[in-house]
Design a protein around this motif. Structure first.
Motif, PDB file in Angstrom:
ATOM      1  N   LEU A   1       2.049 -21.396   5.364  1.00 10.23           N
ATOM      2  CA  LEU A   1       2.045 -21.199   3.907  1.00 10.23           C
ATOM      3  C   LEU A   1       0.756 -21.730   3.284  1.00 10.23           C
ATOM      4  O   LEU A   1       0.740 -22.133   2.130  1.00 10.23           O
TER       5      LEU A   1
ATOM      6  N   ASP B   1       6.942 -17.942  -1.131  1.00 10.39           N
ATOM      7  CA  ASP B   1       6.332 -19.164  -0.625  1.00 10.39           C
ATOM      8  C   ASP B   1       7.362 -19.936   0.196  1.00 10.39           C
ATOM      9  O   ASP B   1       7.545 -21.134   0.026  1.00 10.39           O
TER      10      ASP B   1
ATOM     11  N   ASN C   1      10.039 -24.506   0.540  1.00  6.54           N
ATOM     12  CA  ASN C   1       8.787 -24.021  -0.050  1.00  6.54           C
ATOM     13  C   ASN C   1       7.637 -24.901   0.422  1.00  6.54           C
ATOM     14  O   ASN C   1       7.833 -25.830   1.203  1.00  6.54           O
ATOM     15  N   SER C   2       6.447 -24.619  -0.056  1.00  9.93           N
ATOM     16  CA  SER C   2       5.269 -25.361   0.415  1.00  9.93           C
ATOM     17  C   SER C   2       5.248 -26.809  -0.071  1.00  9.93           C
ATOM     18  O   SER C   2       4.425 -27.597   0.377  1.00  9.93           O
TER      19      SER C   2
END
Length: 127
Positions: free
Chosen positions: A15, A66, A80-81
């Motif tokens: 990511l 993401d 998520n990141s």
């Protein structure tokens, strides 16, 4: 190499921000600045397709969200990141299907009675 359909160029940074780290058979993530963003609590990164319905592919990332697929306590979720879990970690399987040039992302949940329920991941994430 097991996630060729995901367009992953490097397994070292996911990511564009997360660095996977493994210790004692558990995975966690640091960001590219060196800060730890998750504990070392995941059994696996990504999901190997096991459903025999159609042509299914292993799933690592979900574009446009993401999101990265991880496994904890023998169930799947997405982070998520920033290392935040986007959905409950209750899914038996996550995979993608490609048909007529279109890719769709699915997850399977097994209810208490043992019946499998299939969800489109983007519909679930947009709720």
């Amino acid at each position: 190499s097991g996630y060729e359909q995901n367009g992953i160029k490097s397994g070292y940074v996911l990511l564009n921000k997360l660095i996977p780290v493994q210790q004692n058979s558990k995975w966690g993530f640091f960001d590219i600045t060196g800060h730890q963003v998750t504990d070392l609590k995941y059994e696996a990164i990504g999901s190997k397709a096991t459903s025999n319905k159609g042509v299914n592919y292993d799933l690592l990332v979900i574009p446009n969200y993401d999101a990265l697929v991880v496994k904890r306590d023998n169930k799947y979720t997405c982070i998520n990141s920033n290392g935040e879990e986007l959905i409950s970690c209750v899914f038996k399987e996550m995979y993608m299907e490609m048909s007529s040039g279109k890719t769709e992302y699915y997850m399977i949940w097994q209810d208490p009675e043992g019946k499998e329920r299939k969800y489109v991941i983007k519909d679930y994430l947009e709720k």
